[in-house]
Design a protein around this motif. Structure first.
Motif, PDB file in Angstrom:
ATOM      1  N   UNK A  31      -5.022  -2.250  39.203  1.00 19.77           N
ATOM      2  CA  UNK A  31      -5.132  -1.855  40.607  1.00 19.77           C
ATOM      3  C   UNK A  31      -3.947  -2.327  41.436  1.00 19.77           C
ATOM      4  N   UNK A  32      -3.211  -3.334  40.958  1.00 21.22           N
ATOM      5  CA  UNK A  32      -2.088  -3.845  41.749  1.00 21.22           C
ATOM      6  C   UNK A  32      -0.773  -3.809  40.962  1.00 21.22           C
ATOM      7  N   UNK A  33      -0.762  -4.452  39.799  1.00 19.89           N
ATOM      8  CA  UNK A  33       0.497  -4.562  39.050  1.00 19.89           C
ATOM      9  C   UNK A  33       1.091  -3.192  38.715  1.00 19.89           C
ATOM     10  N   UNK A  34       0.308  -2.342  38.053  1.00 18.26           N
ATOM     11  CA  UNK A  34       0.835  -1.043  37.631  1.00 18.26           C
ATOM     12  C   UNK A  34       1.293  -0.181  38.804  1.00 18.26           C
ATOM     13  N   UNK A  35       0.433   0.043  39.797  1.00 15.66           N
ATOM     14  CA  UNK A  35       0.888   0.887  40.910  1.00 15.66           C
ATOM     15  C   UNK A  35       2.055   0.290  41.683  1.00 15.66           C
ATOM     16  N   UNK A  36       2.077  -1.044  41.828  1.00 13.54           N
ATOM     17  CA  UNK A  36       3.168  -1.643  42.594  1.00 13.54           C
ATOM     18  C   UNK A  36       4.487  -1.533  41.837  1.00 13.54           C
ATOM     19  N   UNK A  37       4.409  -1.551  40.507  1.00 13.53           N
ATOM     20  CA  UNK A  37       5.631  -1.455  39.702  1.00 13.53           C
ATOM     21  C   UNK A  37       5.986   0.002  39.396  1.00 13.53           C
ATOM     22  N   UNK A  38       5.155   0.931  39.868  1.00 17.96           N
ATOM     23  CA  UNK A  38       5.303   2.330  39.472  1.00 17.96           C
ATOM     24  C   UNK A  38       6.696   2.918  39.715  1.00 17.96           C
ATOM     25  N   UNK A  39       7.330   2.658  40.855  1.00 18.41           N
ATOM     26  CA  UNK A  39       8.660   3.249  41.045  1.00 18.41           C
ATOM     27  C   UNK A  39       9.622   2.865  39.916  1.00 18.41           C
ATOM     28  N   UNK A  40       9.631   1.602  39.540  1.00 19.99           N
ATOM     29  CA  UNK A  40      10.526   1.167  38.464  1.00 19.99           C
ATOM     30  C   UNK A  40      10.076   1.703  37.111  1.00 19.99           C
ATOM     31  N   UNK A  41       8.765   1.786  36.926  1.00 23.31           N
ATOM     32  CA  UNK A  41       8.264   2.309  35.653  1.00 23.31           C
ATOM     33  C   UNK A  41       8.729   3.749  35.461  1.00 23.31           C
ATOM     34  N   UNK A  42       8.591   4.543  36.513  1.00 19.23           N
ATOM     35  CA  UNK A  42       9.011   5.951  36.427  1.00 19.23           C
ATOM     36  C   UNK A  42      10.510   6.035  36.135  1.00 19.23           C
TER      37      UNK A  42
END
Lengths: 260, 266
Positions: free
Chosen positions: A174-185
């Protein structure tokens, strides 16, 4: 003006084409170095749509594409499976970072080509070596970007979650993945781009089928037109896969959909 | 000495009606070689339903104190009790409104407010709650806006709603309106008071703005720095609703200001 804006991306390709057509018409470049557009188009037509056996390379496109997609897909999938969780853990857990980042950064300095001989000895020629090379090359951008993304998350977001009663497990999704999403993409897109590059490298080693194999084969036979066809197809596939990746991420993740 | 004595008579459980007790809190930051004492022997109580302002100059440790109460930071010694239970980690019984923007940027206003209750309420009940709290903070038309599309004041409204919806026993506010322009700040103060009147929760409000403290607080704890401790406790005996214009208001303002000033001279 908006109409002009939309045309802008096509200006350079168009001029390049024009130069090519003119150079061909004026016979500035000998055909054995750069065949004319008509010849390349014809070769492309045969390759893409021709009946098998009607001309050299005719009808091979589907099986080549299938082979290459399998290699890229497996290699990229492997890189995501390893790179994403390891990257996120590296960015989030200082101990894990200490454990892994030294080794990974040392390996990163090794150019991907260096692994080719080793890959061939270990896995032979074909699917496994290519998947190994593609996976290895795509791993680094995915790993580095997800690590950076996870590291740069403002601690206040975790504090917000904690004071609303979010536990560690839910916090990851709920926090880590979505917050890191720009870099993940970003990492995934870079990784996929590199995956296509290393696909060609892996297929230059004498595998019978694949988009990279076609290029190497055509060079041996002096079919420059087919080399160009192969290059254009790989460029198109790379672009298409990038678009599909972005669309897929947006479809699956709210946080990817709502990137600023 | 007297404080020690009072502690001895106060058992480890809650004294009647205390929503929050801080007992002998000390906090030391280790920076390189030197230890910096941030909080020194801090002891105070906040009663059920009370609105208490922690007022002090920047660097007096008031934000650190709030972090300790929230459970983000462990004190070097001493204890924090919320309704008699010792604080060991952050929890939904203590809602925090931060000074800076702490909303989840990938969630809409409504989704941010629903975040803490997600999975704890069936979908329909949750949606109804969210709608109610959006209304309470006056953001109904903006329910589907992302934080980056909201103004600073609106974001803090969402930040308040997302913790109030969890019905915390204690609301901890860390200079929540400090970054807002003067007019918005006054609106938010009025909104906070009306929410407080309606929901009746206990509030510990950190500020360095004397005007804000006099306007909001039942009680003001004036802090001093180096190391941070409570210098004086003042009960603001102004009737509500308060107006910032009257002579009585200014008298309180001047009195608290002189309290802060006398600290500067030390």
């Amino acid at each position: 003006m908006p109409r002009f804006d939309r045309l802008l991306p096509w200006v350079l390709p168009f001029m390049l084409m024009l130069a090519w057509v003119l150079a061909d018409a004026a016979q500035l470049v000998p055909a054995y170095l750069l065949p004319g557009p008509a010849k390349v188009l014809e070769a492309g037509g045969h390759y893409l749509f021709g009946k098998a056996g009607s001309a050299p390379y005719a009808g091979r496109f589907c099986s080549d594409l299938q082979a290459s997609l399998l290699r890229v897909g497996c290699g990229f999938g492997l890189a995501v499976l390893l790179g994403l969780p390891m990257g996120l853990m590296t960015g989030r857990l200082p101990l894990f970072q200490k454990l892994t980042s030294g080794l990974i950064n040392a390996l990163r300095a090794v150019p991907g080509i260096c692994w080719l001989p080793l890959g061939m000895v270990w896995f032979g020629i074909g699917l496994h070596t290519t998947v190994f090379l593609v996976g290895l090359a795509a791993f680094f951008p995915i790993y580095l970007n997800s690590a950076g993304g996870a590291r740069q998350i403002d601690p206040i977001l975790y504090q917000s979650g904690a004071m609303m009663g979010v536990g560690r497990f839910r916090g990851v999704f709920a926090i880590l993945l979505p917050a890191a999403m720009p870099s993940i993409v970003t990492g995934l897109r870079l990784g996929l781009g590199i995956a296509w590059a290393y696909l060609v490298l892996g297929e230059l080693t004498g595998v019978p089928d694949g988009l990279g194999a076609i290029i190497m084969d055509a060079r041996m036979l002096g079919r420059i037109d087919m080399i160009i066809v192969g290059i254009v197809i790989i460029a198109a596939m790379g672009r298409l896969s990038d678009v599909l990746l972005k669309a897929g991420m947006k479809l699956c993740f709210k946080s990817a959909r709502r990137l600023p | 000495m007297t404080r020690r004595l009072r502690l001895v008579v106060t058992p480890s459980g809650a004294s009647a009606g205390a929503a929050l007790q801080a007992v002998d809190l000390n906090c030391v930051f280790k920076t390189g070689g030197a230890d910096v004492k941030v909080l020194h022997d801090l002891t105070f109580e906040v009663k059920e339903g009370e609105l208490v302002c922690l007022l002090g100059p920047s660097g007096c440790g008031k934000s650190t104190l709030l972090k300790i109460i929230a459970g983000f930071l462990a004190p070097s010694s001493g204890r924090v009790l919320v309704q008699g239970r010792a604080v060991v980690k952050p929890g939904a019984d203590r809602g925090v409104v931060f000074q800076e923007d702490a909303l989840f940027p990938w969630l809409t206003a409504a989704e941010n407010i629903a975040f803490g209750l997600k999975g704890r309420l069936p979908g329909k009940a949750l949606a109804a709650e969210v709608t109610r709290y959006l209304e309470l903070v006056g953001l109904s038309p903006f329910r589907d806006y992302l934080p980056r599309q909201l103004s600073g004041g609106m974001k803090q409204r969402v930040a308040m709603a997302r913790v109030l919806i969890l019905k915390p026993q204690l609301l901890l506010m860390d200079e929540p309106f400090g970054a807002l322009d003067a007019q918005t700040r006054e609106e938010m103060q009025t909104l906070l008071l009306s929410l407080w009147a309606e929901l009746g929760h206990t509030i510990l409000f950190v500020t360095h703005d004397i005007n804000e403290a006099v306007f909001l607080a039942d009680r003001v704890l004036v802090m001093e720095k180096g190391p941070g401790r409570i210098r004086r406790e003042m009960r603001v005996a102004l009737p509500r609703p308060r107006r910032k214009e009257g002579e009585a208001f200014h008298r309180w303002y001047r009195q608290i200001r002189s309290e802060l000033r006398s600290e500067d001279r030390l």
